[in-house]
Design an enzyme around this catalytic site. Structure first.
Site, mmCIF file in Angstrom:
data_model
loop_
_atom_site.group_PDB
_atom_site.id
_atom_site.type_symbol
_atom_site.label_atom_id
_atom_site.label_comp_id
_atom_site.label_asym_id
_atom_site.label_seq_id
_atom_site.Cartn_x
_atom_site.Cartn_y
_atom_site.Cartn_z
ATOM 1 N N LYS A 1 0.667 -1.030 0.083
ATOM 2 C CA LYS A 1 -0.477 -0.033 0.169
ATOM 3 C C LYS A 1 0.705 1.036 0.060
ATOM 4 C CE LYS A 1 -4.473 -1.597 1.901
ATOM 5 N NZ LYS A 1 -5.818 -1.572 2.731
ATOM 6 N N LYS B 1 -4.674 -11.508 -7.596
ATOM 7 C CA LYS B 1 -5.767 -11.422 -6.876
ATOM 8 C C LYS B 1 -6.864 -10.511 -7.667
ATOM 9 C CE LYS B 1 -7.804 -10.444 -2.401
ATOM 10 N NZ LYS B 1 -7.403 -9.829 -1.436
ATOM 11 N N LYS C 1 -11.261 -5.256 -6.115
ATOM 12 C CA LYS C 1 -12.097 -3.831 -7.067
ATOM 13 C C LYS C 1 -11.439 -3.210 -7.089
ATOM 14 C CE LYS C 1 -12.986 -3.498 -1.761
ATOM 15 N NZ LYS C 1 -14.035 -4.292 -1.013
#
Ligand code: TRP
Length: 337
Positions: free
Chosen positions: A119, A201, A204
């Site tokens: 992140k 993966k 969204k």
């Protein structure tokens, strides 16, 4: 007559971030598996809005999304009569315990978290302290409820391990305070991949909407996305190496229909990828239809939703405050009068 004391039901806790409608991957890998746990365990589920602000959010969008998320979790099978379902920000003990645990967590431990590294690379302009201490808040979520099991996707395992380390350390210093939780990783569906790049993966936050199916996608969209899914030139519906795209579609189909891979291979023997993709799309659309229907009904009943999340927060707070009081006492804080 002898009476037997009923064993304490084991406690499960899990959190879901209210950012974006969840994907088929989140649904099959996590949320769908929560429903069946409700009879066997004392289940506690939280919409973790405090975690969501570790990346910058638009306030209006976050509020709307958090409401939808609550309804979506219910639509996906969480019954607020059986489980405790609440917003993390409604129970102040989460932030409070997080501080206390943060003082028992090392900088080095947090620096090693892969999600933090990922992140901070992705949001290089906003590497805030909350992003760094995110796993401490997650440990607080879990430990506040004396949780035995934490149902999570595979990517959260490292955070659950850290929660275990923190709990063990705290217990070691202050005496038994927390149950040391175990991760509970759903086997099937834990790793649903992107439809456009089946090596990563399904997410969204992927900029390409064709890479994921959300649980609110209409059937036509689902079918279209499945038909466009990246496959290979082998033309055989067969699970194997170098066939990430087909493996992924087979996994989706298998989790939904309960069919084993060899049964799927037999079903599509001699048929092309087109037929298979259509079958996968139809199975997904059919699986999501009742969830979408329930979601629509709930969104038309905002008073009912409010009643549910108010009661959920009261139930959660009652449990959380007990643990927090125990922790404050052990740490040496003067008891409130
Ligand atoms: N970090 C989890 C995720 O991104 C969400 C989460 C927050 C969570 N607190 C939790 C999951 C506690 C399990 C238990 O998916």
């Amino acid at each position: 007559m002898e009476t037997t004391v009923p064993a304490r039901k084991k406690i499960t806790f899990s959190g879901i971030q209210p950012t974006g409608v969840f994907t088929l991957g989140n649904y099959l890998g996590a949320v769908k598996n929560w429903g069946p746990l409700q009879d066997e365990y004392r289940c506690i589920y939280s919409i973790v809005d405090l975690h969501a602000i570790t990346v910058r959010q638009d306030a209006k969008a976050l509020r709307e999304q958090a409401l939808r998320c609550y309804a979506l979790v219910m639509a996906a099978g969480i019954d607020p009569e059986k489980s405790i379902l609440f917003y993390q920000s409604h129970v102040p003990a989460h932030a409070e315990l997080s501080w206390a645990l943060g003082c028992h967590t090392q900088f080095g431990e947090l620096s090693r978290m892969t999600q933090f590294k990922d992140k901070s690379a992705k949001h290089a302009d906003n590497i805030n302290a909350g992003l760094f201490t995110y796993p401490v808040l997650m440990a607080a979520d879990i430990l506040l409820y004396q949780t035995d099991l934490v149902p999570v996707g595979d990517d959260q395992k490292q955070h659950v391990e850290l929660a275990r380390d923190i709990a063990g350390r705290f217990n070691g210093v202050y005496g038994k305070t927390f149950v040391v939780p175990e991760p509970y990783i759903a086997k099937a569906g834990a790793r649903i991949k992107s439809l456009t790049d089946p090596t990563v993966k399904m997410s969204k936050s992927d900029p390409n909407p064709n890479s994921f199916i959300t649980i609110l996608d209409p059937p036509e969209t689902i079918l279209k996305k499945c038909k466009r899914a990246v496959t290979d030139s082998d033309m055989q519906v067969r699970y194997g190496e170098g066939k990430d795209g087909i493996n992924n579609l087979m996994t989706i189909y298998s989790v939904i229909t309960g069919k084993a891979f060899d049964a799927i291979e037999a079903e599509f023997e001699g048929k092309g990828y087109g037929d298979f993709k259509t079958a996968v799309g139809e199975a997904v659309a059919e699986e999501l239809r009742p969830v979408q229907e329930k979601f629509r009904q709930l969104m038309e009943a905002p008073d009912y939703l409010k009643e549910c999340y108010t009661r959920g927060a009261e139930q959660a707070a009652a449990l959380a405050e007990r643990t927090l009081a125990k922790v404050y006492k052990k740490l040496g804080f003067v008891a409130k009068g």
